[in-house]
Design a protein around this motif. Structure first.
Motif, PDB file in Angstrom:
ATOM      1  N   TRP A   1       0.834  -1.209   0.000  1.00  0.00           N
ATOM      2  CA  TRP A   1       0.000   0.000   0.000  1.00  0.00           C
ATOM      3  C   TRP A   1       0.863   1.251   0.000  1.00  0.00           C
ATOM      4  O   TRP A   1       0.609   2.191  -0.770  1.00  0.00           O
ATOM      5  CB  TRP A   1      -0.931   0.004   1.212  1.00  0.00           C
ATOM      6  N   ALA A   2       1.888   1.285   0.863  1.00  0.00           N
ATOM      7  CA  ALA A   2       2.697   2.501   1.012  1.00  0.00           C
ATOM      8  C   ALA A   2       3.381   2.843  -0.311  1.00  0.00           C
ATOM      9  O   ALA A   2       3.304   3.988  -0.793  1.00  0.00           O
ATOM     10  CB  ALA A   2       3.736   2.288   2.113  1.00  0.00           C
ATOM     11  N   VAL A   3       4.039   1.875  -0.904  1.00  0.00           N
ATOM     12  CA  VAL A   3       4.807   2.144  -2.124  1.00  0.00           C
ATOM     13  C   VAL A   3       3.881   2.590  -3.258  1.00  0.00           C
ATOM     14  O   VAL A   3       4.178   3.528  -3.993  1.00  0.00           O
ATOM     15  CB  VAL A   3       5.598   0.882  -2.521  1.00  0.00           C
ATOM     16  N   ASN A   4       2.723   1.944  -3.355  1.00  0.00           N
ATOM     17  CA  ASN A   4       1.839   2.312  -4.455  1.00  0.00           C
ATOM     18  C   ASN A   4       1.162   3.650  -4.235  1.00  0.00           C
ATOM     19  O   ASN A   4       0.928   4.385  -5.192  1.00  0.00           O
ATOM     20  CB  ASN A   4       0.820   1.199  -4.700  1.00  0.00           C
ATOM     21  N   LEU A   5       0.864   3.973  -2.962  1.00  0.00           N
ATOM     22  CA  LEU A   5       0.332   5.322  -2.690  1.00  0.00           C
ATOM     23  C   LEU A   5       1.391   6.360  -3.024  1.00  0.00           C
ATOM     24  O   LEU A   5       1.086   7.412  -3.616  1.00  0.00           O
ATOM     25  CB  LEU A   5      -0.095   5.439  -1.234  1.00  0.00           C
ATOM     26  N   ALA A   6       2.642   6.071  -2.651  1.00  0.00           N
ATOM     27  CA  ALA A   6       3.726   7.019  -2.944  1.00  0.00           C
ATOM     28  C   ALA A   6       3.830   7.238  -4.451  1.00  0.00           C
ATOM     29  O   ALA A   6       3.979   8.377  -4.924  1.00  0.00           O
ATOM     30  CB  ALA A   6       5.045   6.485  -2.391  1.00  0.00           C
ATOM     31  N   ARG A   7       3.729   6.133  -5.220  1.00  0.00           N
ATOM     32  CA  ARG A   7       3.788   6.270  -6.680  1.00  0.00           C
ATOM     33  C   ARG A   7       2.642   7.144  -7.185  1.00  0.00           C
ATOM     34  O   ARG A   7       2.810   7.992  -8.051  1.00  0.00           O
ATOM     35  CB  ARG A   7       3.606   4.900  -7.335  1.00  0.00           C
ATOM     36  N   ALA A   8       1.447   6.898  -6.619  1.00  0.00           N
ATOM     37  CA  ALA A   8       0.267   7.585  -7.135  1.00  0.00           C
ATOM     38  C   ALA A   8       0.294   9.064  -6.767  1.00  0.00           C
ATOM     39  O   ALA A   8      -0.181   9.912  -7.532  1.00  0.00           O
ATOM     40  CB  ALA A   8      -0.990   6.923  -6.587  1.00  0.00           C
ATOM     41  N   LEU A   9       0.857   9.388  -5.600  1.00  0.00           N
ATOM     42  CA  LEU A   9       0.818  10.786  -5.145  1.00  0.00           C
ATOM     43  C   LEU A   9       2.034  11.579  -5.576  1.00  0.00           C
ATOM     44  O   LEU A   9       2.060  12.809  -5.448  1.00  0.00           O
ATOM     45  CB  LEU A   9       0.669  10.830  -3.622  1.00  0.00           C
ATOM     46  N   SER A  10       3.076  10.881  -6.090  1.00  0.00           N
ATOM     47  CA  SER A  10       4.309  11.614  -6.402  1.00  0.00           C
ATOM     48  C   SER A  10       4.109  12.704  -7.465  1.00  0.00           C
ATOM     49  O   SER A  10       4.747  13.756  -7.363  1.00  0.00           O
ATOM     50  CB  SER A  10       5.423  10.652  -6.780  1.00  0.00           C
ATOM     51  N   PRO A  11       3.226  12.572  -8.470  1.00  0.00           N
ATOM     52  CA  PRO A  11       3.043  13.689  -9.411  1.00  0.00           C
ATOM     53  C   PRO A  11       2.590  14.963  -8.694  1.00  0.00           C
ATOM     54  O   PRO A  11       3.022  16.061  -9.040  1.00  0.00           O
ATOM     55  CB  PRO A  11       1.961  13.184 -10.368  1.00  0.00           C
ATOM     56  N   VAL A  12       1.729  14.797  -7.670  1.00  0.00           N
ATOM     57  CA  VAL A  12       1.260  15.990  -6.935  1.00  0.00           C
ATOM     58  C   VAL A  12       2.436  16.654  -6.223  1.00  0.00           C
ATOM     59  O   VAL A  12       2.622  17.873  -6.304  1.00  0.00           O
ATOM     60  CB  VAL A  12       0.154  15.599  -5.928  1.00  0.00           C
TER      61      VAL A  12
ATOM     62  N   ALA B   1      10.334   4.806  -5.494  1.00  0.00           N
ATOM     63  CA  ALA B   1       9.057   4.135  -5.229  1.00  0.00           C
ATOM     64  C   ALA B   1       8.686   3.270  -6.428  1.00  0.00           C
ATOM     65  O   ALA B   1       8.226   2.132  -6.287  1.00  0.00           O
ATOM     66  CB  ALA B   1       7.961   5.154  -4.949  1.00  0.00           C
ATOM     67  N   GLU B   2       8.934   3.827  -7.604  1.00  0.00           N
ATOM     68  CA  GLU B   2       8.619   3.109  -8.844  1.00  0.00           C
ATOM     69  C   GLU B   2       9.397   1.793  -8.895  1.00  0.00           C
ATOM     70  O   GLU B   2       8.857   0.737  -9.219  1.00  0.00           O
ATOM     71  CB  GLU B   2       9.026   4.011 -10.007  1.00  0.00           C
ATOM     72  N   ILE B   3      10.702   1.866  -8.562  1.00  0.00           N
ATOM     73  CA  ILE B   3      11.547   0.671  -8.629  1.00  0.00           C
ATOM     74  C   ILE B   3      11.161  -0.332  -7.542  1.00  0.00           C
ATOM     75  O   ILE B   3      10.995  -1.524  -7.806  1.00  0.00           O
ATOM     76  CB  ILE B   3      13.031   1.064  -8.476  1.00  0.00           C
ATOM     77  N   LEU B   4      10.992   0.203  -6.308  1.00  0.00           N
ATOM     78  CA  LEU B   4      10.685  -0.691  -5.192  1.00  0.00           C
ATOM     79  C   LEU B   4       9.332  -1.370  -5.402  1.00  0.00           C
ATOM     80  O   LEU B   4       9.133  -2.516  -4.995  1.00  0.00           O
ATOM     81  CB  LEU B   4      10.686   0.080  -3.870  1.00  0.00           C
ATOM     82  N   ALA B   5       8.418  -0.654  -6.070  1.00  0.00           N
ATOM     83  CA  ALA B   5       7.093  -1.241  -6.292  1.00  0.00           C
ATOM     84  C   ALA B   5       7.222  -2.586  -6.981  1.00  0.00           C
ATOM     85  O   ALA B   5       6.483  -3.526  -6.665  1.00  0.00           O
ATOM     86  CB  ALA B   5       6.228  -0.299  -7.110  1.00  0.00           C
ATOM     87  N   GLY B   6       8.186  -2.693  -7.909  1.00  0.00           N
ATOM     88  CA  GLY B   6       8.382  -3.956  -8.624  1.00  0.00           C
ATOM     89  C   GLY B   6       8.763  -5.082  -7.679  1.00  0.00           C
ATOM     90  O   GLY B   6       8.156  -6.152  -7.689  1.00  0.00           O
TER      91      GLY B   6
END
Lengths: 599, 640
Positions: free
Chosen positions: B44-55, B95-100
């Protein structure tokens, strides 16, 4: 064949069969490159005009940027789709070629070698994966071009930014290195993966379910499955985390370079050399650059999936038919009927890579028209001798003469067309019942009359006609068909062996191992009768391998093998008179049936 | 009124279907928990970070641009802002890399949990009826769905659970970006969000539809794969060559796959055409948005312009469809539904509904077993495999069961071991009806060598100890079992001794021949006898052995199993005649029963079968009169 020539062949194949698609793919790729470059330039103009509060001037930039952005968004989908389309068409061709290669291997000893079998397991059905990687390698080139396009625009705005591109190199290299770890782990943990799969099969399938329940082994096997999964996980996870660490390190280097470049740019804005608008444009483009670089890596990863399959394919092409090149001299056709018989002269055989020979100096004449029984204990070399006679193995020494024609000079498929066989470990074909038998003579696949005759000879007619759809019944539980008993499968194999009308050699390997007493008796009677008929007409040699001495004694010639050599041969009467190892084995079995024997 | 109601019904139904799908999706996302709490949190944390990083990136970009315009000479402030932005960028990249890696770990752990759950479900019933129940098999296929798909398809239940989290967080990210954009212009924010989500849904639908076509071909593809296997496997290699089957098999393979390729190509081309539609929606919206932003240039500070430009792109990029939808649609949701149905199907799958009342510790000593007018028919079949069977197996007796193929011998074994329950009549052990004994307690007293015994791809030692897995294995017990079954040479020659895995494909693994496997199965059964089993069932135990080995083995088993009852099923009547009692099954009941001598004196079916087998040892005529048409040929040679 090397990797490049396989790839070239695949591209030629695609160009030949799907030219429109190849052109569409190239078109979309070119459009995409233009769109990426166009977006960068249009965005720049838009941002400059907008920040300068010059509304009409911003409109063309906005329009072009919008169109270019939408195009490259849709372009990703389009290219993926086109790559799969091309891969599917060319992959089918490649898959057929792989199958033809394996089926064209004439020397079975080669197929039974672990190395060859491993390559076959990898590449069979993997044609579409290879084809996909081939087309993805084109995709990698196009991704690199897009990357370059973005870089060129960035350098056009601020030349020092080219240094940022250099930062990409460690990022890409380290992430490649990570992928290497991941592939290594995948290979290392393959036995665990295989075990986990096997245990899952044991725990959920019907065939092993009975014994596992009676033994109460479910919990133990479940614990093993958990263990296999855990070993698999830890091995692969470690590689994944390591790869992630390397990748983050690489991108940190890129980020450091990027930070320095950005600081310089900010300074030059202060110095009035650069507009703040350019900084915004460059920031947007850096993100694009990163996305493009990642996309390139991902494509490269996918393309790499097929590389080891490609390697296996090349291996299969190198092995080819498995016969030594130029062996045998001029090719001769097999005789149409046997006059003298099949002679074995000093025949020896050993498995490739194994020192101990399985058969040594076999001298034997299988007379035309005779029924020959081959007996011996497990590991005596019976099966190898059968395979040599069937032309499925290459002798390591000596020769086999078919009426004075060396078997090595007869093309293997031509010899196969003149023999027939019921093997001990016969295939249980999940075909229609008619096909499972008709496969014994493909030209008669639809000849129901002939198939019924063969079923009668194989003792399978009764149970086949009782199947739900008779001859047209689907067999095998894989496809929801009828599952047969071991004895029924064996009868089908025997019926299949009875399809050919004028064979020169008929091999029956343990033909009645899983039959009950009455069926065994009836079968033997029929087989003996048939052997005499075909033997008289075509000189057919019938070779039986069996443990049942009641059958053996009826043969014209009995050959006793022990540890790869012939120890005795002759008729039943000869060998009983000789009182050697045949006589002792015979008496042992006979004792079970003597009136006061047994207890 | 009725017409309106009729029109509303499908809408209500589809709404109900949507609600139930949403519930399933929530369950799917929740099953990430089975990867363990820390990993689930990381997903959850990594994917939220990915999703919110553009903001976050947008905010810092805006601040930097604003500062550049207003105070371009404030080097200190600019440096701090630049550093902050770069750190955010690196964080988003990480976050993008760790998500994998997180996705991989979590998905595999979820897969482990899911596969073991399936094994538990299938293992729970004490019988075997459910194992080849077509309804159960179908659900099981649905729950682990990869058969018959192209090589690049790799979705599993685990990837779909993580995928559902990815899809959810992406939506959250888009909404957050839209919220920020709404501060500039809420109509623009709504329009961009609607356009992006619309295109995402439409493209997703197209891809799903296309993949559904591929999946629709899965049964045909499995057939094609079977043809490929026929053409290029070691099990069929001999037949393929001798009978020249390769071109035929490859032709059938191509036939199926060419049909699939053509059909899929048509769907793919349609999808390509529809992509034009996506461009037609996205391009005007993008142009409009950029236009509105440029028009507002007068009243919008440069920093906010940069921020909203960034947010606008962030919202629009959600239009890219989620590859994870494949996993959810084709692995996750079907698996959840299948598991639910499996649970329902297997809830009352025990052969004895009372479930076995544990009757304390299993009795020692050989059991007395009685079949009292037992009848059995397989579900859905009218044919009685057994019909009015009465039989007693006395403690310590050796009873041989004979009969033609299909006489009901293997059904008898399944009833005796409680894997199936009789349709009529009852079975008692030491006077207690079988349904009143816990299956595990009864089976601990039984040991089997089945015709189709299991080939465990496990070390040699496991292949033996799995006969009685509840006991601590000792080398002495193993060695004894090996000696008794005649496998001591095999153990001595194996590269890792008892620890050698019995299959190629494992380090130092070896393949065994049919005869060697048979001895291993015997060793396993004898190991169970030495650990308390008092009924030894041998179903064709020597089919793969030669005569010398068979005789040797039987004398050993005779010694070994003195204190156990033995039930022997065999076609080799020379072996059978040594039993204390021979029982001939015919048409589902006991036709003859007695010692060899008694049955021979009776002159019934057994005597006929025995004479048939014996005749060819004792008779002089090698070619008995046959009923086949005789074709003239050279006179058959008679052997004296």
């Amino acid at each position: 064949m090397n990797r490049l020539s396989v790839l070239a062949e695949l591209f030629r194949e695609g160009w030949r069969s799907r030219r429109a698609l190849v052109l569409a793919y190239l078109g979309v790729t070119a459009l995409d490159i233009a769109a990426v470059a166009g977006f960068a330039l249009a965005l720049r103009s838009f941002v400059h005009q907008a920040l300068a509060h010059h509304y009409p001037g911003a409109v063309p930039g906005a329009l072009v940027a919008a169109v270019c952005w939408s195009l490259s968004t849709a372009g990703v989908s389009a290219r993926t789709n086109l790559v799969y389309l091309l891969a599917e068409s060319t992959g089918l061709e490649l898959n057929s070629r792989v199958l033809a290669l394996v089926a064209g291997l004439e020397d079975l000893a080669r197929l039974e070698q672990p190395e060859y079998a491993d390559h076959v397991d990898l590449v069979r059905g993997g044609g579409d994966v290879i084809a996909r990687s081939a087309w993805l390698s084109v995709e990698v080139l196009s991704a690199l071009t897009r990357l370059t396009a973005v870089l060129v625009v960035m350098a056009f705005i601020a030349p020092p930014l080219l240094a940022v591109a250099a930062g990409l190199v460690p990022a890409l290299l380290l992430s490649r290195r990570g992928q290497h770890h991941i592939r290594g782990a995948l290979k290392r943990t393959a036995p665990h993966a295989r075990l986990a799969e096997h245990l899952h099969h044991l725990l959920t399938e019907p065939a092993p379910g009975m014994e596992i329940r009676i033994a109460g082994a479910h919990e133990t096997l479940r614990a093993r499955a958990h263990g296999a999964w855990t070993a698999l996980l830890t091995g692969q996870e470690r590689a994944q985390w390591r790869a992630a660490g390397l990748s983050v390190t690489g991108w940190a280097v890129f980020a450091a370079g990027n930070t320095l470049a950005l600081l310089l740019l900010v300074r030059s804005v202060g110095a009035g050399d650069l507009a703040p608008a350019d900084v915004l444009v460059l920031l947007t483009l850096t993100t694009t650059l990163r996305t493009q670089a990642e996309g390139t890596m991902a494509t490269l990863r996918q393309a790499a999936d097929g590389v080891h399959l490609l390697e296996s394919y090349c291996y299969l092409t190198r092995v080819g038919s498995g016969r030594p090149p130029g062996s045998g001299g001029t090719r001769l056709p097999p005789p149409s009927a046997l006059r003298e018989g099949i002679a074995l002269r000093g025949l020896s055989f050993g498995y490739p890579g194994s020192k101990a020979p399985v058969l040594r100096d076999i001298d034997l004449l299988l007379p035309a028209g005779a029924t020959v029984a081959l007996v011996g204990e497990h590991g005596a070399g019976k099966t190898s001798l059968v395979k040599l006679l069937c032309g499925l193995y290459e002798p390591t020494g000596g020769s086999i003469l078919v009426d004075a024609v060396p078997l090595g000079r007869i093309p293997a498929p031509a010899w196969w067309a003149k023999i027939t066989a019921g093997f001990q470990d016969h295939a249980r074909f999940a075909f229609l019942a008619r096909e499972a038998v008709g496969a014994g003579e493909l030209s008669a696949l639809d000849d129901r009359e002939r198939i019924t005759e063969a079923l009668t000879a194989g003792g399978a007619r009764e149970f086949v006609s009782a199947l739900p759809a008779g001859l047209e019944t689907q067999l095998g539980s894989e496809f929801g068909g009828e599952e047969l008993s071991g004895g029924q499968w064996q009868r089908l194999a025997l019926s299949r062996a009875g399809m050919r009308r004028a064979p020169l050699l008929c091999v029956l390997d343990e033909p009645t191992a899983s039959l009950d007493a009455r069926s065994e008796y009836e079968l033997h009677r029929r087989q003996a009768r048939l052997a005499r008929v075909t033997g008289a007409r075509h000189g057919t040699v019938t070779l039986m391998v069996t443990h049942r001495f009641s059958t053996v004694r009826m043969a014209d010639l009995i050959v006793v093998l022990s540890r790869g050599s012939i120890v005795e041969q002759g008729s039943h009467a000869d060998l009983m008179a000789k009182d050697g190892s045949y006589a002792s084995m015979y008496r042992m079995q006979e004792a079970g049936y003597r009136e006061k024997g047994g207890r | 009124m009725n017409a309106v109601a009729a029109r509303l019904r499908p809408m209500r139904e589809s709404a109900a279907a949507r609600r139930s799908e949403m519930r399933l999706r929530r369950r799917l996302a929740a099953s990430v928990r089975s990867a363990g709490r820390p990993l689930a949190a990381a997903v959850w944390a990594v994917n939220l970070a990915r999703a919110l990083s553009p903001v976050a990136v947008g905010l810092f970009t805006g601040l930097l641009v604003q500062h550049l315009v207003t105070s371009p000479r404030d080097t200190g402030g600019l440096t701090r802002l630049t550093l902050a932005l770069c750190v955010t960028l690196l964080a988003s990249q990480s976050a993008e890399i760790l998500a994998g890696a997180v996705k991989f770990s979590a998905a595999r752990r979820i897969d482990r949990w899911h596969r073991l759950r399936l094994a538990d479900l299938m293992g729970a019933p004490s019988g075997i009826g459910h194992l080849d129940d077509p309804a159960v098999r179908q659900e099981l296929d649905q729950a682990a769905p990869l058969k018959g798909l192209p090589g690049w398809v790799s979705y599993t239940f685990g990837t779909s659970a993580v995928g559902q989290v990815v899809i959810s967080t992406r939506t959250v990210g888009a909404c957050c970006a839209a919220l920020v954009l709404a501060c500039f212009s809420w109509p623009l924010a709504l329009l961009a969000l609607a356009a992006a989500m619309g295109v995402r849904a439409a493209t997703g639908r197209d891809w799903m539809e296309q993949h559904a076509v591929i999946r629709g071909f899965a049964p045909a593809t499995r057939r094609a794969e079977y043809w490929a296997e026929v053409a290029a496997s070691s099990w069929s290699a001999k037949e393929v060559r001798v009978f020249g089957l390769s071109a035929w098999a490859i032709g059938r393979f191509r036939e199926v796959l060419a049909a699939r390729t053509d059909r899929v190509a048509r769907v793919r081309l349609r999808l390509l055409r529809r992509l034009g539609g996506a461009v037609l929606v996205l391009a005007p919206v993008a142009a409009l948005g950029l236009g509105v932003l440029a028009a507002a240039g007068d009243r919008l500070p440069p920093g906010e312009f940069a921020l909203h430009l960034g947010m606008f792109w962030a919202v629009l990029s959600v239009s890219r469809w989620d590859a994870d939808s494949y996993d959810v649609q084709f692995a996750g949701l079907p698996a959840l539904r299948a598991v639910d149905r499996l649970e329902a199907l297997l809830a009352d799958a025990d052969p004895y509904p009372s479930g076995g009342l544990a009757s304390g510790a299993p009795a020692a000593g050989a059991p007395r077993i009685r079949f009292e007018s037992v009848g059995f028919a397989y579900p859905g079949s009218a044919r009685r495999v057994l019909d009015g069977l009465d039989l007693e197996i006395e403690p310590g007796a050796t009873v041989a069961l004979v009969g033609v193929n299909g006489a009901g011998k293997s059904t008898f074994t399944k009833l005796l071991t409680g894997l199936l329950a009789p349709t009529t009549g009852r079975i008692t052990v030491d006077g207690v009806p079988l349904e009143e004994i816990a299956p595990s307690a009864w089976r601990a007293r039984v040991s089997v060598v089945l015709q189709e015994f299991v080939h465990y791809e496990l070390p040699l030692s496991d292949n033996v100890t799995l006969g009685a897995p509840g006991h601590r294995p000792s080398t002495e017990a193993l060695d004894r079992a090996a000696r008794e079954a005649g496998t001591e040479d095999l153990v001595a020659a194996a590269p890792l001794g008892w620890e050698t895995p019995l299959a190629r494909g494992y380090p130092h693994g070896i393949d065994l021949s049919g005869g060697q496997w048979q001895r291993i199965a015997l060793a396993r059964a004898l190991y169970a006898v030495s650990h308390g089993a008092r009924l030894l069932i041998l179903d064709e135990p020597t089919a793969h052995l030669d005569i010398r080995a068979e005789l040797e083995l039987f004398s050993r088993i005779g010694d070994r199993a003195r204190d156990a009852s033995v039930l022997l099923i065999s076609h080799r009547l020379a072996t059978v005649r040594r039993a204390d009692r021979i029982v001939l099954l015919d048409a589902g009941r006991v036709a003859e029963s007695g010692t060899h001598e008694e049955l021979m004196a009776l002159g019934g079916r057994y005597a006929e079968m025995f004479t048939l087998q014996a005749r060819r040892f004792t008779e002089d005529e090698a070619d008995p009169p046959g009923d086949l048409p005789f074709v003239p040929g050279p006179a058959p040679e008679a052997h004296p």
